[in-house]
Design an enzyme around this catalytic site. Structure first.
Site, PDB file in Angstrom:
ATOM      1  N   LYS A   4     -30.589 -14.608  18.660  1.00 31.82           N
ATOM      2  CA  LYS A   4     -30.282 -12.954  19.349  1.00 31.82           C
ATOM      3  C   LYS A   4     -28.878 -12.594  18.653  1.00 31.82           C
ATOM      4  O   LYS A   4     -28.590 -11.293  18.580  1.00 31.82           O
ATOM      5  CB  LYS A   4     -29.949 -13.260  20.851  1.00 31.82           C
ATOM      6  CG  LYS A   4     -31.142 -13.678  21.546  1.00 31.82           C
ATOM      7  CD  LYS A   4     -31.080 -13.710  23.009  1.00 31.82           C
ATOM      8  CE  LYS A   4     -32.350 -14.270  23.843  1.00 31.82           C
ATOM      9  NZ  LYS A   4     -32.029 -14.619  25.098  1.00 31.82           N
ATOM     10  N   ARG A   5     -28.003 -13.439  17.901  1.00 34.83           N
ATOM     11  CA  ARG A   5     -26.787 -12.968  17.464  1.00 34.83           C
ATOM     12  C   ARG A   5     -26.889 -12.453  16.275  1.00 34.83           C
ATOM     13  O   ARG A   5     -26.461 -11.410  15.925  1.00 34.83           O
ATOM     14  CB  ARG A   5     -25.902 -14.099  17.353  1.00 34.83           C
ATOM     15  CG  ARG A   5     -24.579 -14.009  16.689  1.00 34.83           C
ATOM     16  CD  ARG A   5     -23.667 -15.311  16.537  1.00 34.83           C
ATOM     17  NE  ARG A   5     -24.337 -16.125  15.786  1.00 34.83           N
ATOM     18  CZ  ARG A   5     -24.006 -16.162  14.334  1.00 34.83           C
ATOM     19  NH1 ARG A   5     -23.408 -15.296  13.844  1.00 34.83           N
ATOM     20  NH2 ARG A   5     -24.773 -17.336  13.758  1.00 34.83           N
TER      21      ARG A   5
END
Length: 464
Positions: free
Chosen positions: A230-231
């Site tokens: 997700k980063r």
């Protein structure tokens, strides 16, 4: 993995099970279960058994099945396959650090094995609430058969904690117990779990339970070949796809292509039913596929164009309504405008999120159309005269449909007045949309209607 689970269950006449593995209370994220359920529902991958659907082996949340795990732990301890460990987290961290400094194996040193509580309490690094660890034998199996990878060799397992100090089982014990009790025959998970599989094999053997089949899927990669997260990539959060306007059928097709590339001559576009019919674990690509949305965009555009105008209108209304793209105070007629414009903009759509930006001007007040600088630059010195002639034609053409409007304007502006088509129709485009480029002009007029089209022509005429 849910896609492949579902395909295998359908192909074999089995059941696709969603089990919420929430025994790690420190990593529990509020709302995550609901997001999983909503995502699978949106993708059309509804489980046959789940906390929502129920099933013969309920409950399907591990936190609600704690009474199943303690008796198994007690049995393993009684059989000599597990033992209590009173080592504090500080002691364990120091042990690993010291071993690493000496370049030794950092696995647990079994300080607590064979000790009573009182004996261990006499030594440093004692904690009152013990964990329970597996006692891994020297001849522990390190190989197993994988449906995708064939014979797999994994690292030698550590004395894994199977019951934490808080009384919750770890993943490794809970999944083995639940797989057995729920009759799970095929376990599909990511390749990062390969190293843990020998522990699960040992537990099955010690307990005398039938072994499920294992299939370890490749991990998806970012374009830089790092693990998707997700980063680094918003696509790691699956509902991002819905928010961006992707169709679930396009995403399913894309996901199956990532890990299941078509053979020579196979079509890249295919239904879930076709995917199931030809499903074979041996064809899964074990090399981590790169997640590149350019291919997904192409597939999504294809699936959008396969929809009927009516079906696309329904999807656009739902999407625009859910995302609130129409703003805080929309024209009540926006839904009808979206449905009317669906067929007109279909060839230009890649995602559903592209639609409102193309047609929002259709719902704006007629006297508030903002004219872009690039559009105003198209207006020549004769724009006022062209708008006057255009208004005259628009006011009388019958029926007020795209083809008659185009024919009447061409006859007056191009044939009679001798204006080049590009210059003849530019003022009308600017008047109706405020843009240099817009959806098909004469369809736009039809959707606006005669009164609104004339009002916009008049508004631009006044501004010249």
């Amino acid at each position: 993995m849910a896609l492949f689970d579902k395909a295998w269950a359908v192909k074999t006449g089995g059941r696709f099970v969603l089990r919420i593995e929430d025994t790690d209370r420190n990593r529990l994220v509020a709302g995550s279960e609901q997001q999983i359920v909503e995502t699978l529902d949106w993708l059309g991958l509804r489980p046959d058994e789940s906390p929502v659907a129920g099933g013969p082996f309920a409950p399907y949340r591990q936190s609600e099945r704690l009474d199943r795990y303690r008796p198994v732990v007690d049995r393993l301890i009684a059989d000599g396959h597990a033992y209590y460990c009173w080592c504090s987290t500080e002691r364990l961290a120091a042990m690993r650090e010291e071993k690493a400094a000496r370049r030794q194996d950092t696995r647990y040193d079994r300080l607590c094995h064979g000790m009573t509580r009182d004996e261990r309490a006499e030594l440093p690094g004692f904690t009152e609430d013990p964990t329970v660890r597996m006692l891994v034998p020297d001849d522990a199996p390190t190989t197993f058969h994988d449906l995708i990878r064939g014979e797999v060799r994994a690292p030698f397992p550590d004395d894994q904690v199977i019951m934490k100090a808080d009384g919750f089982p770890t993943y490794h014990l809970a999944v083995v117990v639940d797989d057995h009790e729920m009759g799970i025959t095929t376990v599909v998970r990511g390749e990062e779990w390969i190293s843990s599989t020998p522990k699960h094999v040992l537990l099955h053997r010690w307990l005398g339970w039938d072994m499920p089949q294992f299939a370890h899927m490749p991990l998806l990669r970012n374009p830089d070949h790092s693990k998707i997260s997700k980063r680094k990539n918003p696509a790691a959060r699956l509902m991002w796809f819905k928010e961006q306007g992707y169709l679930p059928e396009a995403l399913r097709n894309f996901l199956q292509l990532l890990a299941y590339p078509p053979s020579a001559g196979d079509q890249e576009v295919g239904t879930f039913e076709q995917f199931v019919a030809g499903f074979d674990w041996g064809r899964v690509n074990t090399v981590g596929p790169v997640f590149d949305t350019r291919k997904l965009d192409w597939l999504n555009g294809h699936y959008i164009r396969e929809l009927t105008d009516e079906a696309l209108g329904d999807r656009l209304v739902e999407f625009i309504g859910e995302t609130g793209q129409w703003g805080a105070d929309p024209d009540p007629a926006w839904e009808g405008v979206v449905r009317a414009a669906a067929g007109m903009i279909k060839p230009r759509l890649v995602r559903l999120s592209d639609a409102w930006g193309q047609i929002a001007f259709l719902t704006a007040p007629d006297d508030s159309i903002l004219v872009e600088d690039a559009a105003r630059g198209q207006l020549k010195d004769d724009a006022a005269a062209i708008l006057d002639a255009t208004a005259e034609v628009i006011g009388s053409v019958e029926p007020f449909e795209a083809a008659p409007i185009q024919a009447a304007l061409r006859a007056r502006l191009v044939d009679q007045l001798g204006i080049k088509p590009r210059l003849a129709f530019a003022p009308l485009r600017v008047a109706t949309s405020g843009r240099k480029v817009s959806p098909p002009l004469f369809e736009t007029c039809r959707i606006l209607g005669r009164e609104s089209t004339l009002a916009r022509v008049a508004a631009l005429r006044r501004s010249l």
